[in-house]
Design a protein around this motif. Sequence first.
Motif, PDB file in Angstrom:
ATOM      1  N   VAL A   1       0.878  -1.160   0.064  1.00  0.00           N
ATOM      2  CA  VAL A   1      -0.166   0.000  -0.038  1.00  0.00           C
ATOM      3  C   VAL A   1       0.720   1.238  -0.006  1.00  0.00           C
ATOM      4  O   VAL A   1       0.401   2.298   0.043  1.00  0.00           O
ATOM      5  CB  VAL A   1      -0.869   0.057   1.111  1.00  0.00           C
ATOM      6  N   GLY A   2       2.203   1.053  -0.111  1.00  0.00           N
ATOM      7  CA  GLY A   2       3.072   2.358   0.027  1.00  0.00           C
ATOM      8  C   GLY A   2       2.590   3.404  -1.093  1.00  0.00           C
ATOM      9  O   GLY A   2       2.767   4.561  -0.861  1.00  0.00           O
ATOM     10  N   HIS A   3       2.349   3.086  -2.158  1.00  0.00           N
ATOM     11  CA  HIS A   3       1.967   3.869  -3.241  1.00  0.00           C
ATOM     12  C   HIS A   3       0.685   4.615  -3.097  1.00  0.00           C
ATOM     13  O   HIS A   3       0.297   5.523  -3.791  1.00  0.00           O
ATOM     14  CB  HIS A   3       1.733   3.236  -4.552  1.00  0.00           C
ATOM     15  N   LEU A   4      -0.080   4.391  -2.061  1.00  0.00           N
ATOM     16  CA  LEU A   4      -1.435   5.191  -1.891  1.00  0.00           C
ATOM     17  C   LEU A   4      -1.148   6.215  -0.936  1.00  0.00           C
ATOM     18  O   LEU A   4      -2.047   6.928  -0.507  1.00  0.00           O
ATOM     19  CB  LEU A   4      -2.603   4.237  -1.004  1.00  0.00           C
ATOM     20  N   GLY A   5       0.013   6.289  -0.239  1.00  0.00           N
ATOM     21  CA  GLY A   5       0.191   7.654   0.479  1.00  0.00           C
ATOM     22  C   GLY A   5      -0.372   7.297   1.882  1.00  0.00           C
ATOM     23  O   GLY A   5      -0.714   8.297   2.563  1.00  0.00           O
ATOM     24  N   VAL A   6      -0.515   6.176   2.289  1.00  0.00           N
ATOM     25  CA  VAL A   6      -1.236   5.939   3.747  1.00  0.00           C
ATOM     26  C   VAL A   6      -0.105   5.563   4.829  1.00  0.00           C
ATOM     27  O   VAL A   6      -0.515   4.973   5.903  1.00  0.00           O
ATOM     28  CB  VAL A   6      -2.207   4.935   3.609  1.00  0.00           C
ATOM     29  N   LEU A   7       1.059   5.657   4.583  1.00  0.00           N
ATOM     30  CA  LEU A   7       2.094   5.116   5.343  1.00  0.00           C
ATOM     31  C   LEU A   7       2.896   6.296   5.766  1.00  0.00           C
ATOM     32  O   LEU A   7       2.960   7.501   4.800  1.00  0.00           O
ATOM     33  CB  LEU A   7       3.323   3.968   5.020  1.00  0.00           C
ATOM     34  N   ASP A   8       3.394   6.378   7.162  1.00  0.00           N
ATOM     35  CA  ASP A   8       4.302   7.511   7.568  1.00  0.00           C
ATOM     36  C   ASP A   8       5.682   7.109   7.147  1.00  0.00           C
ATOM     37  O   ASP A   8       6.147   6.197   6.396  1.00  0.00           O
ATOM     38  CB  ASP A   8       4.284   7.911   9.260  1.00  0.00           C
TER      39      ASP A   8
ATOM     40  N   GLU B   1      -7.390   9.656   1.619  1.00  0.00           N
ATOM     41  CA  GLU B   1      -7.077   9.512   0.320  1.00  0.00           C
ATOM     42  C   GLU B   1      -7.580   8.020  -0.054  1.00  0.00           C
ATOM     43  O   GLU B   1      -7.573   7.556  -1.185  1.00  0.00           O
ATOM     44  CB  GLU B   1      -5.696   9.461  -0.101  1.00  0.00           C
ATOM     45  N   ALA B   2      -7.939   7.379   1.037  1.00  0.00           N
ATOM     46  CA  ALA B   2      -8.259   5.921   0.736  1.00  0.00           C
ATOM     47  C   ALA B   2      -9.400   5.386   1.557  1.00  0.00           C
ATOM     48  O   ALA B   2      -9.193   4.571   2.437  1.00  0.00           O
ATOM     49  CB  ALA B   2      -7.009   4.863   0.831  1.00  0.00           C
ATOM     50  N   PRO B   3     -10.787   5.876   1.194  1.00  0.00           N
ATOM     51  CA  PRO B   3     -11.702   5.297   2.061  1.00  0.00           C
ATOM     52  C   PRO B   3     -12.073   3.822   1.824  1.00  0.00           C
ATOM     53  O   PRO B   3     -12.068   3.546   0.678  1.00  0.00           O
ATOM     54  CB  PRO B   3     -13.034   6.220   1.688  1.00  0.00           C
ATOM     55  N   GLY B   4     -12.252   3.207   2.916  1.00  0.00           N
ATOM     56  CA  GLY B   4     -12.622   1.814   2.536  1.00  0.00           C
ATOM     57  C   GLY B   4     -11.264   0.935   3.002  1.00  0.00           C
ATOM     58  O   GLY B   4     -11.186  -0.197   2.889  1.00  0.00           O
ATOM     59  N   LEU B   5     -10.202   1.479   3.187  1.00  0.00           N
ATOM     60  CA  LEU B   5      -8.912   0.881   3.642  1.00  0.00           C
ATOM     61  C   LEU B   5      -8.790   0.753   5.022  1.00  0.00           C
ATOM     62  O   LEU B   5      -8.436   2.174   5.643  1.00  0.00           O
ATOM     63  CB  LEU B   5      -7.735   1.504   2.733  1.00  0.00           C
TER      64      LEU B   5
ATOM     65  N   HIS C   1      -5.476   3.720  12.059  1.00  0.00           N
ATOM     66  CA  HIS C   1      -5.617   2.274  12.326  1.00  0.00           C
ATOM     67  C   HIS C   1      -7.116   2.210  12.992  1.00  0.00           C
ATOM     68  O   HIS C   1      -7.735   3.172  13.144  1.00  0.00           O
ATOM     69  CB  HIS C   1      -4.912   1.780  13.304  1.00  0.00           C
ATOM     70  N   GLY C   2      -7.639   1.008  13.235  1.00  0.00           N
ATOM     71  CA  GLY C   2      -8.868   0.609  13.556  1.00  0.00           C
ATOM     72  C   GLY C   2     -10.163   1.135  12.475  1.00  0.00           C
ATOM     73  O   GLY C   2      -9.853   1.046  11.600  1.00  0.00           O
ATOM     74  N   PRO C   3     -11.253   1.580  13.006  1.00  0.00           N
ATOM     75  CA  PRO C   3     -12.080   2.061  12.215  1.00  0.00           C
ATOM     76  C   PRO C   3     -11.821   3.635  11.537  1.00  0.00           C
ATOM     77  O   PRO C   3     -12.616   3.895  10.585  1.00  0.00           O
ATOM     78  CB  PRO C   3     -13.118   2.568  13.175  1.00  0.00           C
ATOM     79  N   ARG C   4     -10.851   3.987  11.499  1.00  0.00           N
ATOM     80  CA  ARG C   4     -10.450   5.297  10.696  1.00  0.00           C
ATOM     81  C   ARG C   4      -9.862   4.965   9.497  1.00  0.00           C
ATOM     82  O   ARG C   4      -8.832   3.954   9.578  1.00  0.00           O
ATOM     83  CB  ARG C   4      -9.513   6.399  11.484  1.00  0.00           C
ATOM     84  N   THR C   5     -10.076   5.582   8.381  1.00  0.00           N
ATOM     85  CA  THR C   5      -9.561   5.181   7.099  1.00  0.00           C
ATOM     86  C   THR C   5      -8.937   6.489   6.759  1.00  0.00           C
ATOM     87  O   THR C   5      -9.177   7.539   7.081  1.00  0.00           O
ATOM     88  CB  THR C   5     -10.462   4.612   6.139  1.00  0.00           C
ATOM     89  N   PRO C   6      -7.752   6.440   5.821  1.00  0.00           N
ATOM     90  CA  PRO C   6      -7.132   7.579   5.372  1.00  0.00           C
ATOM     91  C   PRO C   6      -7.986   8.396   4.329  1.00  0.00           C
ATOM     92  O   PRO C   6      -8.755   7.848   3.633  1.00  0.00           O
ATOM     93  CB  PRO C   6      -5.981   6.994   4.622  1.00  0.00           C
TER      94      PRO C   6
END
Length: 390
Positions: free
Chosen positions: A331-338, A353-357, A346-351
């Motif tokens: 998932v690194g290409h999605l911009g969801v990592l620090d 830029e990536a709802p549903g992940l 984490h948990g119920p929160r999603t990025p």
Amino acid sequence: MVNTPHSRPDRPERPEHPVYVIGGGPGGLAVAAALRAKGVRAVVLEKSDAVGASWRSHYDRLRLHTTRRLSALPGLPIPRSFGRWVARADVVRYLEKYAEVHELEIVTGVEVTRVERAGEDWLLHATGGRRLTGRAVVVATGYNHTPRLPEWPGLDAYGGEVAHASAYRNPTPYAGRDVLVVGAGNTGAEIAADLVEGGAARVRLAVRTVPHIVRRSTAGWPAQRTGILVRRLPVRLVDKAGELMARVAVPDLSEHGLPRPDTGLYSRVREGAIPVQDVGLIDAVRQGKVEIVGAVASFDGDKVVLADGSAITPDAVIAATGYRRGLEPLVGHLGVLDDRGRPLTHGPRTPREAPGLYFTGFTNPISGMIREMAIDAEKIARRIAKKAPR
């Protein structure tokens, strides 16, 4: 372990894709069970041939550092017969039973290599050329995913035996040998104690940063419960309380090379360093059976050079130097990592830029990782069920 897909006669133009859960460990199984309880089809994709793969490969003496009652996943207690501190093999048995009881849909031998957005859905690229479409994705590939070995100078030319702690099973191969364990986290501390009990001739523990050590249980009160109580208190307050408790419960090991840390316990936790729960290290150090040495600086021929410039020649080196999350290819290409490769949510929160992940199991709280994964599973399931097509 198969669910029947839910049909949607009111939405024939758009099939209802399942939720894909990547990883068949405690976090992934918990999410799948919580989703199934809400009538949402979840498919667990596990790259190995069975659930709980990481637990199957841990060292033999490992037990949960969290209590049985506070380590159960949603919908199934851990059997009382497993004892208060559940053994590694029993964790595996529990996970197998959990998947069976909840009739989870699990596909083994399938590794997801990349996740991409596909309109309102998600496209998963998996082994065998598979292209799987899911309405949501839960990543639960594990906190300890890829063994990390530092790039010590001279390591490539070192003539001795070096192994990452992930390859350690029991002390039998090290009986009668001189062993250096590198890393004073929970794994390194426990392996050092195991080696002493298993007959190693000499055991040294290389320490870079002096750890906080806590008793797993004091007068019947588990350290985990304290972690739960103080987790949301101010850091300074918990640091002070931790210092006072350590002076009462943990002996001063300064003369043995382990002084008390000069930074607070909870300050260290917020940086990602969990206290070491004592399962034999304190007594082994006090008795001189585990010798504390400085951090490893480099390797030179058949020698290990320490930070103070001294050199030792152990028969074997076990590197308890941690793991990487290994999420970049996925998932690194999605911009969801620090910048350290950890999920930004984490948990119920999603990025945004990536709802549903969703991500679960990538934090290591003092309240207990499995406990928090169980809580997150319920929250994730509620969020996904709420967003289900109507």
